[in-house]
Design a protein around this motif. Structure first.
Motif, PDB file in Angstrom:
ATOM      1  N   ALA A   9       0.828  -1.182   0.000  1.00 36.23           N
ATOM      2  CA  ALA A   9       0.000   0.000   0.000  1.00 36.23           C
ATOM      3  C   ALA A   9       0.863   1.232   0.000  1.00 36.23           C
ATOM      4  O   ALA A   9       1.734   1.390   0.821  1.00 36.23           O
ATOM      5  CB  ALA A   9      -0.873  -0.012   1.233  1.00 36.23           C
ATOM      6  N   VAL A  10       0.627   2.099  -0.932  1.00 37.54           N
ATOM      7  CA  VAL A  10       1.274   3.401  -0.987  1.00 37.54           C
ATOM      8  C   VAL A  10       0.220   4.389  -1.403  1.00 37.54           C
ATOM      9  O   VAL A  10      -0.841   4.019  -1.859  1.00 37.54           O
ATOM     10  CB  VAL A  10       2.443   3.448  -2.001  1.00 37.54           C
ATOM     11  N   ALA A  11       0.513   5.643  -1.253  1.00 35.31           N
ATOM     12  CA  ALA A  11      -0.421   6.639  -1.737  1.00 35.31           C
ATOM     13  C   ALA A  11      -0.653   6.394  -3.220  1.00 35.31           C
ATOM     14  O   ALA A  11       0.274   6.132  -3.968  1.00 35.31           O
ATOM     15  CB  ALA A  11       0.139   8.028  -1.510  1.00 35.31           C
ATOM     16  N   GLN A  12      -1.911   6.451  -3.637  1.00 37.88           N
ATOM     17  CA  GLN A  12      -2.232   6.190  -5.038  1.00 37.88           C
ATOM     18  C   GLN A  12      -1.577   7.239  -5.922  1.00 37.88           C
ATOM     19  O   GLN A  12      -1.784   8.428  -5.726  1.00 37.88           O
ATOM     20  CB  GLN A  12      -3.754   6.209  -5.242  1.00 37.88           C
ATOM     21  N   PRO A  13      -0.756   6.787  -6.878  1.00 37.21           N
ATOM     22  CA  PRO A  13      -0.148   7.754  -7.788  1.00 37.21           C
ATOM     23  C   PRO A  13      -1.218   8.552  -8.520  1.00 37.21           C
ATOM     24  O   PRO A  13      -2.324   8.081  -8.734  1.00 37.21           O
ATOM     25  CB  PRO A  13       0.651   6.874  -8.751  1.00 37.21           C
ATOM     26  N   ALA A  14      -0.859   9.766  -8.929  1.00 35.10           N
ATOM     27  CA  ALA A  14      -1.813  10.686  -9.521  1.00 35.10           C
ATOM     28  C   ALA A  14      -2.282  10.244 -10.901  1.00 35.10           C
ATOM     29  O   ALA A  14      -3.358  10.645 -11.323  1.00 35.10           O
ATOM     30  CB  ALA A  14      -1.205  12.079  -9.597  1.00 35.10           C
ATOM     31  N   ASP A  15      -1.508   9.449 -11.617  1.00 32.73           N
ATOM     32  CA  ASP A  15      -1.928   9.076 -12.956  1.00 32.73           C
ATOM     33  C   ASP A  15      -1.650   7.602 -13.233  1.00 32.73           C
ATOM     34  O   ASP A  15      -0.894   6.953 -12.528  1.00 32.73           O
ATOM     35  CB  ASP A  15      -1.254   9.970 -14.003  1.00 32.73           C
ATOM     36  N   GLU A  16      -2.305   7.115 -14.271  1.00 30.52           N
ATOM     37  CA  GLU A  16      -2.183   5.699 -14.609  1.00 30.52           C
ATOM     38  C   GLU A  16      -0.760   5.295 -14.965  1.00 30.52           C
ATOM     39  O   GLU A  16      -0.358   4.165 -14.693  1.00 30.52           O
ATOM     40  CB  GLU A  16      -3.130   5.353 -15.759  1.00 30.52           C
ATOM     41  N   SER A  17       0.004   6.181 -15.564  1.00 30.84           N
ATOM     42  CA  SER A  17       1.368   5.809 -15.931  1.00 30.84           C
ATOM     43  C   SER A  17       2.223   5.572 -14.686  1.00 30.84           C
ATOM     44  O   SER A  17       3.079   4.687 -14.674  1.00 30.84           O
ATOM     45  CB  SER A  17       2.013   6.858 -16.841  1.00 30.84           C
ATOM     46  N   ALA A  18       1.987   6.336 -13.621  1.00 29.17           N
ATOM     47  CA  ALA A  18       2.726   6.125 -12.374  1.00 29.17           C
ATOM     48  C   ALA A  18       2.333   4.790 -11.743  1.00 29.17           C
ATOM     49  O   ALA A  18       3.186   4.075 -11.198  1.00 29.17           O
ATOM     50  CB  ALA A  18       2.478   7.274 -11.402  1.00 29.17           C
ATOM     51  N   VAL A  19       1.044   4.443 -11.818  1.00 24.44           N
ATOM     52  CA  VAL A  19       0.586   3.151 -11.297  1.00 24.44           C
ATOM     53  C   VAL A  19       1.235   2.026 -12.100  1.00 24.44           C
ATOM     54  O   VAL A  19       1.780   1.077 -11.532  1.00 24.44           O
ATOM     55  CB  VAL A  19      -0.956   3.043 -11.351  1.00 24.44           C
ATOM     56  N   SER A  20       1.203   2.147 -13.419  1.00 31.14           N
ATOM     57  CA  SER A  20       1.815   1.125 -14.274  1.00 31.14           C
ATOM     58  C   SER A  20       3.295   0.967 -13.978  1.00 31.14           C
ATOM     59  O   SER A  20       3.811  -0.155 -13.936  1.00 31.14           O
ATOM     60  CB  SER A  20       1.635   1.484 -15.751  1.00 31.14           C
ATOM     61  N   GLN A  21       3.972   2.067 -13.771  1.00 31.31           N
ATOM     62  CA  GLN A  21       5.406   2.021 -13.470  1.00 31.31           C
ATOM     63  C   GLN A  21       5.654   1.312 -12.142  1.00 31.31           C
ATOM     64  O   GLN A  21       6.562   0.481 -12.039  1.00 31.31           O
ATOM     65  CB  GLN A  21       5.982   3.429 -13.433  1.00 31.31           C
ATOM     66  N   ALA A  22       4.855   1.612 -11.113  1.00 32.32           N
ATOM     67  CA  ALA A  22       5.020   0.966  -9.802  1.00 32.32           C
ATOM     68  C   ALA A  22       4.763  -0.535  -9.904  1.00 32.32           C
ATOM     69  O   ALA A  22       5.512  -1.342  -9.331  1.00 32.32           O
ATOM     70  CB  ALA A  22       4.096   1.603  -8.776  1.00 32.32           C
ATOM     71  N   LEU A  23       3.721  -0.915 -10.642  1.00 27.68           N
ATOM     72  CA  LEU A  23       3.406  -2.343 -10.784  1.00 27.68           C
ATOM     73  C   LEU A  23       4.465  -3.058 -11.617  1.00 27.68           C
ATOM     74  O   LEU A  23       4.832  -4.196 -11.310  1.00 27.68           O
ATOM     75  CB  LEU A  23       2.017  -2.515 -11.393  1.00 27.68           C
ATOM     76  N   SER A  24       4.970  -2.405 -12.635  1.00 26.49           N
ATOM     77  CA  SER A  24       6.039  -2.991 -13.445  1.00 26.49           C
ATOM     78  C   SER A  24       7.297  -3.198 -12.607  1.00 26.49           C
ATOM     79  O   SER A  24       7.959  -4.242 -12.706  1.00 26.49           O
ATOM     80  CB  SER A  24       6.329  -2.080 -14.639  1.00 26.49           C
ATOM     81  N   GLU A  25       7.610  -2.224 -11.778  1.00 22.81           N
ATOM     82  CA  GLU A  25       8.780  -2.350 -10.906  1.00 22.81           C
ATOM     83  C   GLU A  25       8.606  -3.512  -9.933  1.00 22.81           C
ATOM     84  O   GLU A  25       9.528  -4.319  -9.736  1.00 22.81           O
ATOM     85  CB  GLU A  25       9.006  -1.054 -10.136  1.00 22.81           C
ATOM     86  N   LEU A  26       7.419  -3.631  -9.334  1.00 24.62           N
ATOM     87  CA  LEU A  26       7.169  -4.722  -8.395  1.00 24.62           C
ATOM     88  C   LEU A  26       7.231  -6.068  -9.115  1.00 24.62           C
ATOM     89  O   LEU A  26       7.794  -7.032  -8.587  1.00 24.62           O
ATOM     90  CB  LEU A  26       5.835  -4.527  -7.684  1.00 24.62           C
ATOM     91  N   HIS A  27       6.668  -6.142 -10.306  1.00 28.93           N
ATOM     92  CA  HIS A  27       6.723  -7.377 -11.103  1.00 28.93           C
ATOM     93  C   HIS A  27       8.181  -7.797 -11.315  1.00 28.93           C
ATOM     94  O   HIS A  27       8.543  -8.970 -11.128  1.00 28.93           O
ATOM     95  CB  HIS A  27       6.012  -7.147 -12.444  1.00 28.93           C
ATOM     96  N   GLY A  28       9.021  -6.847 -11.670  1.00 31.86           N
ATOM     97  CA  GLY A  28      10.440  -7.136 -11.868  1.00 31.86           C
ATOM     98  C   GLY A  28      11.132  -7.589 -10.591  1.00 31.86           C
ATOM     99  O   GLY A  28      11.934  -8.529 -10.606  1.00 31.86           O
ATOM    100  N   LEU A  29      10.818  -6.925  -9.476  1.00 35.14           N
ATOM    101  CA  LEU A  29      11.426  -7.297  -8.191  1.00 35.14           C
ATOM    102  C   LEU A  29      11.011  -8.702  -7.762  1.00 35.14           C
ATOM    103  O   LEU A  29      11.828  -9.466  -7.225  1.00 35.14           O
ATOM    104  CB  LEU A  29      11.051  -6.272  -7.118  1.00 35.14           C
ATOM    105  N   VAL A  30       9.748  -9.047  -7.988  1.00 41.67           N
ATOM    106  CA  VAL A  30       9.280 -10.404  -7.680  1.00 41.67           C
ATOM    107  C   VAL A  30      10.086 -11.416  -8.488  1.00 41.67           C
ATOM    108  O   VAL A  30      10.561 -12.429  -7.957  1.00 41.67           O
ATOM    109  CB  VAL A  30       7.761 -10.543  -7.970  1.00 41.67           C
TER     110      VAL A  30
END
Length: 171
Positions: A35-56
């Protein structure tokens, strides 16, 4: 602000546990959501999820497992659960009505052959903290490093993160 993670897998089970600044409740085996503060735009959300996917996948490769493939329908289920938890202010694998991961996946049109698992996390930190929470928790780590899983979907809404792992999506 507290940081928490919770995981569930089927058909395994594991007792709950707690740690000082990190509260981890485990139902079944644990997989994460951050849980983090919801990013302001979809591209920030996509970037966070992509980063987490890579870390996993870095952690899975280190454990001798193949990388998880992204599964869009599963990601939609994960995102919906994160949004539901945030909007109704709960943190659990079950909705207040008792809907579990299996029913949420089926309602989302996801089919699989084999195992499923879910990790959730509640934190105001980003993907690096989410993966750290999961790796520091034996049940979460066990889910993450379970080589039976082939695909994952991740979702985040405000401060709720959800990871859903599935084995062999399809018929």
């Amino acid at each position: 602000m507290s940081t928490r993670a919770c995981a569930q897998a089927s058909p395994r089970s594991s007792p709950g546990l707690g740690l000082a600044a990190l509260l981890i409740g485990v139902i079944g085996l644990t997989l994460p959501s951050l849980a983090v503060a919801q990013p302001a735009d979809e591209s920030a959300v996509s970037q966070a999820l992509s980063e987490l996917h890579g870390l996993v996948n870095i952690q899975r490769r280190a454990a001798g497992c193949e990388a998880l493939q992204w599964h869009e329908a599963t990601a939609r289920v994960a995102e919906a659960h994160s949004a539901d938890m945030a909007s109704r202010d709960f943190f659990d694998h079950l909705t207040p009505e008792g809907t579990d991961l299996t029913r949420r996946l089926l309602a989302g049109g996801v089919r699989w052959r084999g195992s499923i698992a879910e990790n959730i996390a509640l934190t105001v930190q980003g993907p690096e903290i989410v993966i750290q929470l999961w790796m520091d928790s034996p049940p979460h780590r066990a889910n993450l490093e379970d080589c039976v899983f082939t695909h994952q979907g991740l979702g985040v809404f405000r401060d709720r993160w959800t990871q859903v792992l599935i084995e062999r999506p399809g018929g």
